[in-house]
Design a protein around this motif. Structure first.
Motif, PDB file in Angstrom:
ATOM      1  N   LYS A  22      44.645  -6.542 -38.278  1.00  0.00           N
ATOM      2  CA  LYS A  22      44.239  -7.647 -37.421  1.00  0.00           C
ATOM      3  C   LYS A  22      42.765  -7.925 -37.641  1.00  0.00           C
ATOM      4  O   LYS A  22      41.920  -7.028 -37.510  1.00  0.00           O
ATOM      5  N   LYS A  23      42.479  -9.190 -37.975  1.00  0.00           N
ATOM      6  CA  LYS A  23      41.101  -9.596 -38.207  1.00  0.00           C
ATOM      7  C   LYS A  23      40.687 -10.653 -37.195  1.00  0.00           C
ATOM      8  O   LYS A  23      41.476 -11.528 -36.836  1.00  0.00           O
ATOM      9  N   TYR A  24      39.458 -10.560 -36.734  1.00  0.00           N
ATOM     10  CA  TYR A  24      38.833 -11.584 -35.906  1.00  0.00           C
ATOM     11  C   TYR A  24      37.587 -12.060 -36.636  1.00  0.00           C
ATOM     12  O   TYR A  24      36.703 -11.262 -36.950  1.00  0.00           O
ATOM     13  N   ARG A  25      37.551 -13.366 -36.927  1.00  0.00           N
ATOM     14  CA  ARG A  25      36.412 -13.948 -37.647  1.00  0.00           C
ATOM     15  C   ARG A  25      36.128 -13.193 -38.940  1.00  0.00           C
ATOM     16  O   ARG A  25      34.967 -12.941 -39.300  1.00  0.00           O
ATOM     17  N   GLY A  26      37.204 -12.802 -39.600  1.00  0.00           N
ATOM     18  CA  GLY A  26      37.065 -12.131 -40.874  1.00  0.00           C
ATOM     19  C   GLY A  26      36.783 -10.649 -40.798  1.00  0.00           C
ATOM     20  O   GLY A  26      36.730  -9.968 -41.825  1.00  0.00           O
ATOM     21  N   VAL A  27      36.594 -10.121 -39.578  1.00  0.00           N
ATOM     22  CA  VAL A  27      36.312  -8.690 -39.403  1.00  0.00           C
ATOM     23  C   VAL A  27      37.589  -7.974 -38.979  1.00  0.00           C
ATOM     24  O   VAL A  27      38.238  -8.363 -38.001  1.00  0.00           O
ATOM     25  N   ALA A  28      37.974  -6.942 -39.706  1.00  0.00           N
ATOM     26  CA  ALA A  28      39.201  -6.191 -39.413  1.00  0.00           C
ATOM     27  C   ALA A  28      38.945  -5.191 -38.296  1.00  0.00           C
ATOM     28  O   ALA A  28      38.150  -4.266 -38.463  1.00  0.00           O
ATOM     29  N   VAL A  29      39.601  -5.396 -37.139  1.00  0.00           N
ATOM     30  CA  VAL A  29      39.497  -4.412 -36.057  1.00  0.00           C
ATOM     31  C   VAL A  29      40.636  -3.406 -36.148  1.00  0.00           C
ATOM     32  O   VAL A  29      40.569  -2.320 -35.572  1.00  0.00           O
ATOM     33  N   VAL A  30      41.693  -3.760 -36.850  1.00  0.00           N
ATOM     34  CA  VAL A  30      42.759  -2.837 -37.246  1.00  0.00           C
ATOM     35  C   VAL A  30      42.990  -3.103 -38.725  1.00  0.00           C
ATOM     36  O   VAL A  30      43.236  -4.240 -39.136  1.00  0.00           O
ATOM     37  N   ASN A  31      42.898  -2.070 -39.542  1.00  0.00           N
ATOM     38  CA  ASN A  31      42.865  -2.267 -40.992  1.00  0.00           C
ATOM     39  C   ASN A  31      43.890  -1.388 -41.715  1.00  0.00           C
ATOM     40  O   ASN A  31      43.703  -0.188 -41.846  1.00  0.00           O
ATOM     41  N   ASP A  32      44.999  -2.007 -42.136  1.00  0.00           N
ATOM     42  CA  ASP A  32      46.013  -1.336 -42.956  1.00  0.00           C
ATOM     43  C   ASP A  32      46.546  -0.067 -42.274  1.00  0.00           C
ATOM     44  O   ASP A  32      46.656   0.987 -42.884  1.00  0.00           O
ATOM     45  N   VAL A  33      46.905  -0.201 -41.009  1.00  0.00           N
ATOM     46  CA  VAL A  33      47.371   0.938 -40.216  1.00  0.00           C
ATOM     47  C   VAL A  33      48.871   1.158 -40.413  1.00  0.00           C
ATOM     48  O   VAL A  33      49.672   0.229 -40.279  1.00  0.00           O
ATOM     49  N   SER A  34      49.241   2.389 -40.726  1.00  0.00           N
ATOM     50  CA  SER A  34      50.648   2.752 -40.893  1.00  0.00           C
ATOM     51  C   SER A  34      50.918   4.092 -40.216  1.00  0.00           C
ATOM     52  O   SER A  34      50.195   5.067 -40.459  1.00  0.00           O
ATOM     53  N   PHE A  35      51.911   4.135 -39.355  1.00  0.00           N
ATOM     54  CA  PHE A  35      52.392   5.387 -38.767  1.00  0.00           C
ATOM     55  C   PHE A  35      53.727   5.118 -38.091  1.00  0.00           C
ATOM     56  O   PHE A  35      54.112   3.966 -37.878  1.00  0.00           O
ATOM     57  N   GLU A  36      54.448   6.184 -37.755  1.00  0.00           N
ATOM     58  CA  GLU A  36      55.737   6.068 -37.101  1.00  0.00           C
ATOM     59  C   GLU A  36      55.821   7.030 -35.928  1.00  0.00           C
ATOM     60  O   GLU A  36      55.130   8.051 -35.901  1.00  0.00           O
ATOM     61  N   VAL A  37      56.667   6.678 -34.955  1.00  0.00           N
ATOM     62  CA  VAL A  37      56.948   7.556 -33.821  1.00  0.00           C
ATOM     63  C   VAL A  37      58.456   7.721 -33.734  1.00  0.00           C
ATOM     64  O   VAL A  37      59.196   6.732 -33.644  1.00  0.00           O
ATOM     65  N   ALA A  38      58.918   8.955 -33.769  1.00  0.00           N
ATOM     66  CA  ALA A  38      60.350   9.236 -33.752  1.00  0.00           C
ATOM     67  C   ALA A  38      60.884   9.320 -32.329  1.00  0.00           C
ATOM     68  O   ALA A  38      60.148   9.649 -31.394  1.00  0.00           O
ATOM     69  N   PRO A  39      62.169   9.029 -32.137  1.00  0.00           N
ATOM     70  CA  PRO A  39      62.784   9.235 -30.814  1.00  0.00           C
ATOM     71  C   PRO A  39      62.680  10.696 -30.396  1.00  0.00           C
ATOM     72  O   PRO A  39      62.665  11.604 -31.237  1.00  0.00           O
ATOM     73  N   GLY A  40      62.570  10.926 -29.106  1.00  0.00           N
ATOM     74  CA  GLY A  40      62.531  12.290 -28.596  1.00  0.00           C
ATOM     75  C   GLY A  40      61.219  12.998 -28.824  1.00  0.00           C
ATOM     76  O   GLY A  40      61.177  14.234 -28.907  1.00  0.00           O
ATOM     77  N   SER A  41      60.121  12.247 -28.930  1.00  0.00           N
ATOM     78  CA  SER A  41      58.832  12.876 -29.203  1.00  0.00           C
ATOM     79  C   SER A  41      57.706  12.150 -28.485  1.00  0.00           C
ATOM     80  O   SER A  41      57.812  10.979 -28.138  1.00  0.00           O
ATOM     81  N   VAL A  42      56.606  12.880 -28.258  1.00  0.00           N
ATOM     82  CA  VAL A  42      55.379  12.308 -27.722  1.00  0.00           C
ATOM     83  C   VAL A  42      54.340  12.316 -28.834  1.00  0.00           C
ATOM     84  O   VAL A  42      54.040  13.368 -29.405  1.00  0.00           O
ATOM     85  N   THR A  43      53.808  11.151 -29.142  1.00  0.00           N
ATOM     86  CA  THR A  43      52.754  11.036 -30.153  1.00  0.00           C
ATOM     87  C   THR A  43      51.475  10.582 -29.477  1.00  0.00           C
ATOM     88  O   THR A  43      51.465   9.587 -28.749  1.00  0.00           O
ATOM     89  N   GLY A  44      50.394  11.303 -29.709  1.00  0.00           N
ATOM     90  CA  GLY A  44      49.101  10.935 -29.159  1.00  0.00           C
ATOM     91  C   GLY A  44      48.381   9.979 -30.090  1.00  0.00           C
ATOM     92  O   GLY A  44      48.369  10.181 -31.309  1.00  0.00           O
ATOM     93  N   PHE A  45      47.796   8.923 -29.524  1.00  0.00           N
ATOM     94  CA  PHE A  45      47.053   7.926 -30.285  1.00  0.00           C
ATOM     95  C   PHE A  45      45.598   8.052 -29.858  1.00  0.00           C
ATOM     96  O   PHE A  45      45.237   7.671 -28.742  1.00  0.00           O
ATOM     97  N   VAL A  46      44.765   8.611 -30.720  1.00  0.00           N
ATOM     98  CA  VAL A  46      43.418   9.031 -30.346  1.00  0.00           C
ATOM     99  C   VAL A  46      42.359   8.167 -31.014  1.00  0.00           C
ATOM    100  O   VAL A  46      42.427   7.903 -32.217  1.00  0.00           O
ATOM    101  N   GLY A  47      41.381   7.740 -30.224  1.00  0.00           N
ATOM    102  CA  GLY A  47      40.260   6.991 -30.767  1.00  0.00           C
ATOM    103  C   GLY A  47      39.341   6.559 -29.643  1.00  0.00           C
ATOM    104  O   GLY A  47      39.768   6.417 -28.502  1.00  0.00           O
ATOM    105  N   ALA A  48      38.084   6.352 -29.961  1.00  0.00           N
ATOM    106  CA  ALA A  48      37.107   5.924 -28.958  1.00  0.00           C
ATOM    107  C   ALA A  48      37.333   4.460 -28.593  1.00  0.00           C
ATOM    108  O   ALA A  48      38.140   3.768 -29.221  1.00  0.00           O
ATOM    109  N   ASN A  49      36.637   3.983 -27.575  1.00  0.00           N
ATOM    110  CA  ASN A  49      36.702   2.571 -27.222  1.00  0.00           C
ATOM    111  C   ASN A  49      36.327   1.728 -28.429  1.00  0.00           C
ATOM    112  O   ASN A  49      35.322   1.989 -29.089  1.00  0.00           O
ATOM    113  N   GLY A  50      37.128   0.708 -28.715  1.00  0.00           N
ATOM    114  CA  GLY A  50      36.866  -0.151 -29.859  1.00  0.00           C
ATOM    115  C   GLY A  50      37.454   0.347 -31.159  1.00  0.00           C
ATOM    116  O   GLY A  50      37.302  -0.304 -32.195  1.00  0.00           O
TER     117      GLY A  50
END
Length: 258
Positions: A22-50
């Motif tokens: 996802k880009k805003y004004r040409g700046v990628a705030v999410v850049n080529d992100v790939s991951f999966e979450v399987a049924p029956g599991s808890v996946t933590g999504f970790v990162g600072a604000n922004g």
């Protein structure tokens, strides 16, 4: 972890992000992100604000259109799901309830819109420990109680997938312990649970897998055991993504989500 019959007919991946950008004004705030979450599991999504956590979740929910890549729930874009709100439950911006409505009234309105019986309202109020406050006006709720109401809203449709953005925010230590047990129960029922949080020590005890994102880029995607190797999750995070101060103070383009 024991799962119920819902996982037997579920796809291998309940949540899929593939080359998501996802880009805003040409700046990628999410850049080529790939991951999966399987049924029956808890996946933590970790990162600072922004870092891109909320933007990624919003793309999964069809609230933001990706610049490129795919954001899929049960193998489909959210907008193509036959019963989206009964397939995925989300806590992104709190319960969104009118402050003068009671918790029960708010949930009944949502249930009617979803085609869910009012008996389900009683069930989810009980599950999030809000039965005693069901008649209380939402405007008088503490932040922790609003978080519980938001979770009740997400559970109304008995979804297979849960997207929870900072669900322990505003909870006291007892509430955090309660949330930990509940998320493990929900995953044990066969649901796929994606949880974003700044509380790394808490994710260390909840999540089976952790996805670390920094400046819109995935830095790690592995089981807690694989990542930690005897270290704390906090140590791993700072090693891979730098200090919270560094990532929290970066400038996010105006109009972009977190």
């Amino acid at each position: 972890m024991t799962t119920d019959s819902r996982s037997a007919s579920s796809p291998t991946s309940a949540i899929t992000c593939h080359s998501l950008t996802k880009k805003y004004r040409g700046v990628a705030v999410v850049n080529d992100v790939s991951f999966e979450v399987a049924p029956g599991s808890v996946t933590g999504f970790v990162g600072a604000n922004g870092a891109g956590k909320t933007t990624t979740m919003r793309m999964l929910l069809g609230l933001i259109t990706p610049t490129a890549g795919d954001a899929l729930i049960m193998g489909q874009p959210y907008r193509e799901l036959v019963r989206p709100r009964r397939t995925v439950g989300a806590v992104i911006d709190g319960p969104g309830a009118h402050p003068r409505h009671s918790a029960r009234t708010h949930l009944r309105i949502l249930a009617t819109a979803m085609g869910v019986s009012h008996q389900r309202v009683t069930e989810v109020l009980d599950r999030v420990d809000l039965t005693a406050y069901a008649r209380g006006r939402v405007g008088g709720f503490s932040l922790g109680m609003k978080q519980r109401l938001a979770l009740a809203s997400a559970l109304l449709g008995d979804p297979d997938v849960l997207l929870l953005d900072e669900p322990v925010n505003g909870l006291d230590p007892r509430g955090i312990l309660w949330m930990r047990d509940l998320l493990n129960e929900l995953a044990g029922e066969g649901r796929a649970v994606l949880v974003s949080s700044h509380l790394l020590s808490e994710l260390d005890q909840i999540a089976e897998r952790v996805v670390i994102i920094d400046h819109g880029v995935i830095k790690a995607d592995a089981t807690v055991e694989e990542l930690a190797e005897g270290r704390s999750l906090e140590d791993v995070y700072f090693e891979l993504a730098g200090s919270l101060a560094d990532t929290s103070t970066r400038t996010t383009p105006r109009g972009a989500a977190r």
